[in-house]
Enzyme design. Structure first.
Site, mmCIF file in Angstrom:
data_model
loop_
_atom_site.group_PDB
_atom_site.id
_atom_site.type_symbol
_atom_site.label_atom_id
_atom_site.label_comp_id
_atom_site.label_asym_id
_atom_site.label_seq_id
_atom_site.Cartn_x
_atom_site.Cartn_y
_atom_site.Cartn_z
ATOM 1 N N SER A 173 -38.748 8.752 -3.102
ATOM 2 C CA SER A 173 -40.250 8.878 -3.028
ATOM 3 C C SER A 173 -40.378 10.563 -2.834
ATOM 4 O O SER A 173 -39.921 11.299 -3.557
ATOM 5 C CB SER A 173 -40.990 8.141 -2.173
ATOM 6 O OG SER A 173 -42.268 8.222 -2.143
ATOM 7 N N ASP B 160 -36.625 7.152 -7.263
ATOM 8 C CA ASP B 160 -38.078 7.133 -7.850
ATOM 9 C C ASP B 160 -38.671 8.325 -7.139
ATOM 10 O O ASP B 160 -39.845 8.147 -6.383
ATOM 11 C CB ASP B 160 -38.676 5.865 -7.323
ATOM 12 C CG ASP B 160 -39.714 5.385 -8.510
ATOM 13 O OD1 ASP B 160 -39.740 5.502 -9.728
ATOM 14 O OD2 ASP B 160 -40.889 4.911 -7.650
ATOM 15 N N HIS C 210 -41.401 0.693 -6.449
ATOM 16 C CA HIS C 210 -40.960 1.843 -5.900
ATOM 17 C C HIS C 210 -39.772 1.763 -4.977
ATOM 18 O O HIS C 210 -39.027 2.314 -5.158
ATOM 19 C CB HIS C 210 -42.181 2.353 -5.088
ATOM 20 C CG HIS C 210 -42.080 3.865 -4.694
ATOM 21 N ND1 HIS C 210 -41.759 4.608 -5.576
ATOM 22 C CD2 HIS C 210 -42.392 4.394 -3.509
ATOM 23 C CE1 HIS C 210 -41.809 5.916 -4.905
ATOM 24 N NE2 HIS C 210 -42.247 5.680 -3.787
#
Length: 473
Positions: free
Chosen positions: A171, A194, A281
């Site tokens: 992230s 991601d 995610h």
């Protein structure tokens, strides 16, 4: 609580400041491209190192369950630790609202210890990540500079090579890794799990993760649907040398359970709530976790699009082979090119996520009927389920093929079982068979042929054995 935090924190922020400087880290401004742009409209400065309080938590094969804290201000803490210069060093960097002592971070180190001797450093910057999203996105710059400072200490004080460093960021942590890499000449590898979209997608390379940040940059996209209106947190932009899009990169299988079953997860309310809010995610680090222990279960195929991949246009692997998504992607690093490369694969819905892709081509024999055909593969390691190969008019002599993803590598294929049916009452009791079935595994160029001269009625299994030489002529 996470449900209440996530969306508002993406939207909150405040305008302030122009430039701030910190010892050993340099200066940070709110000028373009860091702020005042369409992508980053709010003028925010990153917090101070003291406020963020980044910690470096070292786990090694010698201390796999209890970390040792490494301090930027005191290199002797490195010398007194179990850090070993002869080993690779992998930093794991969490993202928004997360923390360095989260189970998945520590579990990633533990999985590594099962396959290698390594220095595993968890970067804990929770005080800088558990705030408004816009502020956390700006704090990325200071945390990245601190990671670069730690690498520099290893290089200068311990004669360590930056080429042996691997940064793994999830992230916002992926962009932390990018910031650190941009400050570290000769950094070996960055893996972006991601990388987040908001405030980063479409920005210049100095703002986000990009291929110039390390000798090899690999990225796993699992939540790449647009943030608005689909609340996809990850970026769809290709930001690595290799960009992997499992299951198309937007919607992961197993992430559409109902809210109650997702929240009341087997791992507890907190884990279940996280999965409900950001299941796609989070899959990126779950895939990476599993890939460590499955070195051949995440083969990814070069392809123009997921639609082409699902249409069976990207099989088998090219002559140079297919990279493995995840931990072992760097074994394919010599095949990087100037242009980013896009790869696709499918995964399972839950543990175990690994899959092995096969193509089956079969030539029919017997009567002409309408029906559906399934096959299962039997090998030295086990057998697959019955997989759909064809549905329609079955004509003798016609050849049809399809691809499917198996839950295991069956090993050396010993036989194939054929089954057909149409569930229509037919007083003539037609018989259908497969004169030949050809099986190919995605990572291999070799085809394996299986033959039979028999035909069977519907719902009766037909076993095909390896063809004799004369059968394949």
């Amino acid at each position: 609580m996470l449900i209440l935090w996530t969306i508002p924190l993406f939207l909150l922020g405040a305008a302030q400041g122009k430039e701030v400087c910190y010892d050993n880290l340099g200066c940070f401004s709110d000028a373009e491209p860091w702020a005042g742009t369409a992508i980053r409209p709010l003028k925010l400065l990153p917090w101070s190192p003291e406020k963020i309080n980044t910690r470096f938590l070292l786990y090694t094969n010698e201390n796999p369950t209890a970390f040792q804290t490494l301090q930027l201000s005191d290199p002797s803490t490195i010398e007194a630790s179990n850090f070993q210069v002869a080993r690779k060093t992998r930093f794991i960097i969490h993202g928004f609202i997360d923390k360095g002592e989260e189970n998945w971070v520590v579990d990633m180190c533990k999985n590594m210890f099962q396959v290698e001797e390594v220095n595993c450093i968890c970067v804990d910057w929770k005080r800088g990540s558990q705030t408004t999203y816009t502020q956390a996105a700006n704090n990325v710059r200071v945390v990245g500079a601190q990671v670069a400072q730690m690498i520099d200490i290893l290089v200068r004080n311990f004669n360590y090579s930056a080429s042996k460093v691997h940064l793994i960021g999830h992230s916002l942590g992926a962009h932390v890794a990018g910031e650190a890499g941009s400050r570290t000449p000769g950094l070996g590898r960055i893996t972006g799990l991601d990388p987040v979209e908001a405030n980063f997608e479409g920005t210049p390379e100095e703002v986000r993760l990009d291929p110039s940040d390390a000798d090899f940059v690999d990225v796993i996209h699992t939540d790449a649907a647009p943030l608005i209106p689909f609340l996809g947190f990850g970026t769809n932009q290709m930001v690595g040398h290799f960009d992997f899009f499992p299951n198309g990169g937007q919607y992961m299988p197993g992430c559409k359970k109902n809210a109650l079953s997702q929240i009341v997860d087997i791992d507890g309310i907190w884990s279940g709530t996280r999965d409900f809010v950001a299941c796609n995610h989070l899959r990126s680090y779950k895939y990476y976790l599993e890939s460590i222990l499955n070195p051949d279960g995440f083969a990814a195929y070069p392809c123009a699009s997921y639609r082409d991949f699902e249409s069976n246009k990207c099989f088998p692997c090219p002559d140079q082979g297919c990279p493995q998504m995840g931990h072992y992607a760097d074994k394919f690093a010599n095949n990087t090119s100037v242009e980013p490369q896009k790869f696709f694969l499918n995964t399972g819905e839950a543990k175990n996520f690994a899959r092995w892709r096969y193509r089956v081509s079969l030539t029919f024999s017997g009567r002409t009927v309408t029906g559906q055909v399934k096959v299962s593969l039997f090998g030295s390691n086990g057998n697959t389920r019955q997989c759909d190969i064809f549905r329609g008019i079955i004509k003798p002599g016609a050849t049809h093929s399809n691809e499917f993803d198996a839950k295991l590598d069956v090993g050396t294929i010993e036989k194939v079982k054929f089954l057909w049916n149409n569930h229509v009452v037919n007083p003539s009791f037609p018989k259908v068979g497969a004169a030949k079935i050809t099986v190919q595994k995605g990572e291999e160029r070799t085809e394996h042929n299986f033959c039979s001269e028999e035909t069977v009625r519907e719902d009766i299994l037909l076993t095909l054995l390896p063809c004799k030489t004369s059968d394949t002529m």
